[in-house]
Design a protein around this motif. Structure first.
Motif, mmCIF file in Angstrom:
data_model
loop_
_atom_site.group_PDB
_atom_site.id
_atom_site.type_symbol
_atom_site.label_atom_id
_atom_site.label_comp_id
_atom_site.label_asym_id
_atom_site.label_seq_id
_atom_site.Cartn_x
_atom_site.Cartn_y
_atom_site.Cartn_z
ATOM 1 N N SER A 1 -21.936 11.464 -26.823
ATOM 2 C CA SER A 1 -22.991 11.567 -25.814
ATOM 3 C C SER A 1 -23.795 12.854 -25.943
ATOM 4 O O SER A 1 -23.288 13.879 -26.400
ATOM 5 C CB SER A 1 -22.360 11.509 -24.417
ATOM 6 O OG SER A 1 -23.324 11.696 -23.410
ATOM 7 N N ASN A 2 -25.056 12.790 -25.506
ATOM 8 C CA ASN A 2 -25.887 13.998 -25.398
ATOM 9 C C ASN A 2 -26.185 14.336 -23.935
ATOM 10 O O ASN A 2 -27.090 15.109 -23.644
ATOM 11 C CB ASN A 2 -27.196 13.840 -26.176
ATOM 12 C CG ASN A 2 -28.074 12.723 -25.626
ATOM 13 O OD1 ASN A 2 -27.689 11.993 -24.712
ATOM 14 N ND2 ASN A 2 -29.266 12.573 -26.198
ATOM 15 N N PHE A 3 -25.390 13.799 -23.022
ATOM 16 C CA PHE A 3 -25.626 13.991 -21.593
ATOM 17 C C PHE A 3 -25.270 15.412 -21.154
ATOM 18 O O PHE A 3 -24.221 15.952 -21.514
ATOM 19 C CB PHE A 3 -24.803 12.990 -20.785
ATOM 20 C CG PHE A 3 -24.956 13.139 -19.298
ATOM 21 C CD1 PHE A 3 -26.130 12.758 -18.669
ATOM 22 C CD2 PHE A 3 -23.928 13.650 -18.524
ATOM 23 C CE1 PHE A 3 -26.281 12.900 -17.296
ATOM 24 C CE2 PHE A 3 -24.062 13.783 -17.152
ATOM 25 C CZ PHE A 3 -25.251 13.410 -16.541
ATOM 26 N N VAL A 4 -26.167 15.998 -20.367
ATOM 27 C CA VAL A 4 -25.933 17.315 -19.775
ATOM 28 C C VAL A 4 -25.869 17.148 -18.255
ATOM 29 O O VAL A 4 -26.859 16.757 -17.635
ATOM 30 C CB VAL A 4 -27.045 18.312 -20.143
ATOM 31 C CG1 VAL A 4 -26.795 19.664 -19.481
ATOM 32 C CG2 VAL A 4 -27.149 18.470 -21.655
ATOM 33 N N PRO A 5 -24.740 17.390 -17.642
ATOM 34 C CA PRO A 5 -24.607 17.205 -16.193
ATOM 35 C C PRO A 5 -25.543 18.110 -15.400
ATOM 36 O O PRO A 5 -25.938 19.187 -15.863
ATOM 37 C CB PRO A 5 -23.138 17.557 -15.917
ATOM 38 C CG PRO A 5 -22.449 17.369 -17.226
ATOM 39 C CD PRO A 5 -23.453 17.756 -18.260
ATOM 40 N N ILE B 1 -26.896 18.459 -33.369
ATOM 41 C CA ILE B 1 -26.176 19.544 -32.701
ATOM 42 C C ILE B 1 -25.689 19.128 -31.317
ATOM 43 O O ILE B 1 -24.745 19.717 -30.781
ATOM 44 C CB ILE B 1 -27.022 20.827 -32.608
ATOM 45 C CG1 ILE B 1 -28.209 20.649 -31.662
ATOM 46 C CG2 ILE B 1 -27.455 21.305 -33.982
ATOM 47 C CD1 ILE B 1 -28.903 21.960 -31.310
ATOM 48 N N ALA B 2 -26.306 18.102 -30.730
ATOM 49 C CA ALA B 2 -25.959 17.685 -29.366
ATOM 50 C C ALA B 2 -24.988 16.519 -29.329
ATOM 51 O O ALA B 2 -24.250 16.360 -28.344
ATOM 52 C CB ALA B 2 -27.223 17.322 -28.586
ATOM 53 N N LEU B 3 -24.983 15.691 -30.377
ATOM 54 C CA LEU B 3 -24.111 14.516 -30.401
ATOM 55 C C LEU B 3 -23.951 14.037 -31.830
ATOM 56 O O LEU B 3 -24.714 14.412 -32.724
ATOM 57 C CB LEU B 3 -24.673 13.388 -29.537
ATOM 58 C CG LEU B 3 -25.799 12.512 -30.112
ATOM 59 C CD1 LEU B 3 -25.943 11.242 -29.293
ATOM 60 C CD2 LEU B 3 -27.121 13.244 -30.203
ATOM 61 N N HIS C 1 -11.989 5.221 -26.483
ATOM 62 C CA HIS C 1 -12.071 6.328 -25.524
ATOM 63 C C HIS C 1 -13.284 7.141 -25.943
ATOM 64 O O HIS C 1 -13.306 7.740 -27.030
ATOM 65 C CB HIS C 1 -10.790 7.165 -25.592
ATOM 66 C CG HIS C 1 -10.746 8.327 -24.652
ATOM 67 N ND1 HIS C 1 -10.384 8.207 -23.321
ATOM 68 C CD2 HIS C 1 -10.993 9.652 -24.850
ATOM 69 C CE1 HIS C 1 -10.410 9.399 -22.746
ATOM 70 N NE2 HIS C 1 -10.786 10.295 -23.652
ATOM 71 N N ILE C 2 -14.319 7.167 -25.090
ATOM 72 C CA ILE C 2 -15.634 7.646 -25.485
ATOM 73 C C ILE C 2 -16.083 8.795 -24.590
ATOM 74 O O ILE C 2 -16.083 8.683 -23.364
ATOM 75 C CB ILE C 2 -16.659 6.494 -25.406
ATOM 76 C CG1 ILE C 2 -16.235 5.333 -26.313
ATOM 77 C CG2 ILE C 2 -18.057 6.976 -25.777
ATOM 78 C CD1 ILE C 2 -17.089 4.082 -26.152
ATOM 79 N N ALA C 3 -16.503 9.901 -25.210
ATOM 80 C CA ALA C 3 -16.998 11.055 -24.457
ATOM 81 C C ALA C 3 -18.316 10.730 -23.776
ATOM 82 O O ALA C 3 -19.158 10.007 -24.315
ATOM 83 C CB ALA C 3 -17.183 12.241 -25.385
ATOM 84 N N CYS C 4 -18.528 11.289 -22.585
ATOM 85 C CA CYS C 4 -19.759 11.080 -21.810
ATOM 86 C C CYS C 4 -20.516 12.372 -21.565
ATOM 87 O O CYS C 4 -21.406 12.417 -20.719
ATOM 88 C CB CYS C 4 -19.430 10.415 -20.473
ATOM 89 S SG CYS C 4 -18.733 8.770 -20.611
ATOM 90 N N VAL C 5 -20.162 13.427 -22.283
ATOM 91 C CA VAL C 5 -20.776 14.735 -22.109
ATOM 92 C C VAL C 5 -21.110 15.302 -23.487
ATOM 93 O O VAL C 5 -20.332 15.152 -24.432
ATOM 94 C CB VAL C 5 -19.835 15.705 -21.355
ATOM 95 C CG1 VAL C 5 -20.442 17.095 -21.245
ATOM 96 C CG2 VAL C 5 -19.509 15.169 -19.979
ATOM 97 N N SER C 6 -22.250 15.971 -23.605
ATOM 98 C CA SER C 6 -22.650 16.548 -24.877
ATOM 99 C C SER C 6 -21.665 17.614 -25.352
ATOM 100 O O SER C 6 -21.117 18.377 -24.556
ATOM 101 C CB SER C 6 -24.044 17.174 -24.756
ATOM 102 O OG SER C 6 -24.376 17.891 -25.946
#
Length: 241
Positions: free
Chosen positions: A28-32, A48-50, A70-75
């Motif tokens: 993921s490239n998500f930024v909270p 660099i982000a994902l 099992h998948i990441a949801c944060v960059s």
């Protein structure tokens, strides 16, 4: 993030012991909200982000090939799950020559508590429930770094630290597909293997850390092709270990 969690799990509704389990630390490239990285927003779609392309592959593996994920949801720029807690790069201040000014002086402990620990605790619980025969850690790499003129010729690579048993089989099988296969390249699992060191080697579970060159999987067609090939090759490797 789903349900405010730094991970999501796909295809885990009917776990069958002895199968494969896919882990995607950099999906993921998500930024909270509340975190400012201080970089050009265009960089968030770059390597660099994902790990470009891996989320689509993991979804297909889970939904079409019965390999839970099992998948990441944060960059990785917010918190890098593929680093140990004590590594400076767990909250990186630079990546491929790009400064991440918002991470300078960041509250690392807060990010570990909010993102890193829940991610790995949930993964440990899933592994205990699934009792997988083999773990598949899925990553992708850029064809060339901005800080280097060197082109990376490998279409796929296998990384490992102490246990190279499954990797050896995978290297051979991908080679039989006519692919140029990297052996602990472009990164070495001797230095970068945190998730598999902890959850695979630490528990005596065979594993393959698969790195796919990003130009192979930028499109949905490429992701579908690689999901099919991975399901086949990883399934055959699991029969050997």
């Amino acid at each position: 993030m789903i349900d405010n969690l730094p991970y999501r799990q796909v295809g885990t509704e009917d776990l069958r012991p002895g199968g494969l389990l896919c882990i995607v630390d950099h999906a993921s490239n998500f930024v909270p909200e509340g975190i400012e990285l201080g970089i050009d927003s265009r960089l968030m779609d770059q390597h660099i982000a994902l790990d470009i392309g891996v989320e689509g592959i993991a979804e297909r593996l889970a939904r079409r090939h019965n390999i839970p994920a099992h998948i990441a949801c944060v960059s990785r720029l917010v918190c890098d799950f593929h680093r140990r807690e004590d590594e400076p790069a767990v909250v990186p201040t630079e990546s491929d020559g790009k400064l991440i000014p918002g991470n300078i002086g960041a509250d690392v402990e807060a990010r570990l508590e909010r993102y890193h620990r829940p991610y790995h605790n949930a993964l440990a619980k899933l592994i205990a429930e699934a009792k997988p025969k083999m773990l598949v850690a899925l990553h992708s790499f850029t064809p060339s770094l901005d800080t280097s003129d060197e082109e990376r010729p490998w279409e796929v690579a296998l990384l490992y630290n102490r246990d190279d048993t499954a990797a050896r089989h995978a290297i051979r099988l991908f080679g039989e597909q006519g692919l140029t296969v990297g052996d602990n390249q472009p990164y070495s699992g001797k230095q970068l293997n945190a998730t598999m060191d902890r959850h695979a080697e630490g528990n005596g579970i065979p594993y393959c850390t698969v790195e796919i060159r990003q130009d192979q999987i930028e499109t949905e067609a490429g992701q579908a092709r690689w999901a099919l090939m991975l399901a086949d090759v990883m399934g055959r490797v699991a029969l050997e270990v």
